[in-house]
Structure formats: C-alpha cells, structure tokens
Design a protein around this motif. Sequence first.
Motif, mmCIF file in Angstrom:
data_model
loop_
_atom_site.group_PDB
_atom_site.id
_atom_site.type_symbol
_atom_site.label_atom_id
_atom_site.label_comp_id
_atom_site.label_asym_id
_atom_site.label_seq_id
_atom_site.Cartn_x
_atom_site.Cartn_y
_atom_site.Cartn_z
ATOM 1 N N PRO A 178 0.819 -1.199 0.151
ATOM 2 C CA PRO A 178 0.072 0.125 0.096
ATOM 3 C C PRO A 178 0.811 1.388 -0.156
ATOM 4 C CG PRO A 178 -0.700 -1.487 1.950
ATOM 5 C CD PRO A 178 0.547 -2.079 1.294
ATOM 6 N N TRP A 179 1.734 1.058 0.795
ATOM 7 C CA TRP A 179 2.929 2.454 0.839
ATOM 8 C C TRP A 179 3.512 2.718 -0.480
ATOM 9 C CZ3 TRP A 179 5.587 2.457 6.220
ATOM 10 C CH2 TRP A 179 4.647 2.748 7.122
ATOM 11 N N ARG A 180 3.935 1.795 -1.458
ATOM 12 C CA ARG A 180 4.472 1.604 -2.654
ATOM 13 C C ARG A 180 3.398 2.467 -3.594
ATOM 14 N NH1 ARG A 180 9.619 1.142 -4.446
ATOM 15 N NH2 ARG A 180 9.486 0.880 -6.639
ATOM 16 N N THR A 181 2.067 1.949 -3.318
ATOM 17 C CA THR A 181 1.027 2.574 -4.270
ATOM 18 C C THR A 181 0.734 3.978 -4.000
ATOM 19 O OG1 THR A 181 -0.081 0.335 -4.260
ATOM 20 C CG2 THR A 181 -1.638 2.258 -4.959
ATOM 21 N N VAL A 182 0.770 4.225 -2.916
ATOM 22 C CA VAL A 182 0.832 5.625 -2.371
ATOM 23 C C VAL A 182 1.974 6.662 -2.930
ATOM 24 C CG1 VAL A 182 0.494 7.474 -0.457
ATOM 25 C CG2 VAL A 182 -0.678 5.322 -0.404
ATOM 26 N N THR A 183 3.253 6.235 -2.508
ATOM 27 C CA THR A 183 4.213 6.926 -3.209
ATOM 28 C C THR A 183 4.450 7.047 -4.579
ATOM 29 O OG1 THR A 183 5.566 5.119 -2.565
ATOM 30 C CG2 THR A 183 5.410 6.667 -0.885
ATOM 31 N N ASP A 184 4.047 6.046 -5.121
ATOM 32 C CA ASP A 184 4.224 5.920 -6.740
ATOM 33 C C ASP A 184 3.130 6.516 -7.429
ATOM 34 O OD1 ASP A 184 6.521 4.673 -7.165
ATOM 35 O OD2 ASP A 184 5.796 2.465 -7.419
ATOM 36 N N SER A 185 1.990 6.919 -6.813
ATOM 37 C CA SER A 185 1.024 7.661 -7.262
ATOM 38 C C SER A 185 1.250 9.070 -7.246
ATOM 39 C CB SER A 185 -0.209 7.361 -6.654
ATOM 40 O OG SER A 185 -0.510 7.768 -5.405
ATOM 41 N N PHE A 186 2.230 9.626 -6.448
ATOM 42 C CA PHE A 186 2.568 11.162 -6.332
ATOM 43 C C PHE A 186 2.753 11.637 -7.558
ATOM 44 C CE2 PHE A 186 5.479 14.451 -5.804
ATOM 45 C CZ PHE A 186 4.621 15.466 -4.921
ATOM 46 N N ARG A 187 2.074 12.792 -7.744
ATOM 47 C CA ARG A 187 2.337 13.533 -9.015
ATOM 48 C C ARG A 187 2.315 15.050 -8.757
ATOM 49 N NH1 ARG A 187 3.245 9.093 -10.181
ATOM 50 N NH2 ARG A 187 2.915 8.005 -12.212
ATOM 51 N N TRP A 188 3.252 15.799 -9.281
ATOM 52 C CA TRP A 188 3.172 17.376 -9.189
ATOM 53 C C TRP A 188 1.756 17.930 -10.107
ATOM 54 C CZ3 TRP A 188 5.832 20.166 -5.704
ATOM 55 C CH2 TRP A 188 6.920 19.488 -5.073
ATOM 56 N N SER A 189 1.015 18.555 -9.572
ATOM 57 C CA SER A 189 -0.047 19.162 -10.450
ATOM 58 C C SER A 189 0.165 20.783 -10.745
ATOM 59 C CB SER A 189 -1.356 19.072 -9.813
ATOM 60 O OG SER A 189 -1.378 19.922 -8.465
#
Length: 133
Positions: free
Chosen positions: A122-133
């Motif tokens: 789950p933490w990998r999913t959260v951190t990999d989904s981070f994007r600058w908007s």
Amino acid sequence: MKVPEGWARTTHGHETVFTDKFNSVRVARGQTTTAPTVNSVRAHDVPALRATNSHFQLIKVVKVPRKGGTAVLVEYRADSAPNPVTGKRLALDSQRYVFYKAGRGDAVLTLSGPVGSDNVDPWRTVTDSFRWS
C-alpha cells in the motif's frame, strides 16, 4: 495521489492528512528553493523529527526513485500520539519522502502505521501515485 478509500481527511493550510485508526498519510507543501540531498535531510530534517517524536529511532536516509520523481526517504520508528482516553502510545513505523521540483518547492509525504503491519505494497502504491499538479 492515491490514498486508501474511506480514510478520514483533514486539511490545515498546506498540509492534508488521511487517517484510519493508527495509519496515516500526511502530505505537506513547502517553499524550499533547493533540492534536498541525503546529507541535508540528515542534517536538518532528522534532528527535527527526533525532537518532535517520542522514542524516535532512525532506520535510514536514502535517495529513492518513484514514478513522480526522485525523493529523499527517511525511514524511522517512533511512538504515536497518546490515545485521548487511555493515554497509551503505539509504536509506529514511518516513511517520510521529500520530493522537490524547481519552481514549485518541496512536498513531504509521510506514511505511518503500527510496527509489524504489512504496509509495503500500500505504501508503494501511495508513493508511486504522487504527481506534481
């Protein structure tokens, strides 16, 4: 950024926190003008974490690649805030990612959960989904 469904969300200024029991995902924006390094995070961020977290234990500080960019990761263990009813604290594992983008500043993503929880995926999913908007 993806966070688990159904988690409570609170926002205060430039910080948003998603929580469910002792699990949390915290996102904070900053105005840093220089990219963080392992040494700068170790020199500035780690002492601040040590000063504000009960029973702080540093595990590692490393640079890590994520889909949204490279980040400096601080992995540590500390106690939770006391339970308002019982006063008891729970030992938490935490991962703090410091992302940086020129002209945008920094974004600090902190994930915490009870020691021994299986949070790797789950933490990998959260951190990999981070994007600058």
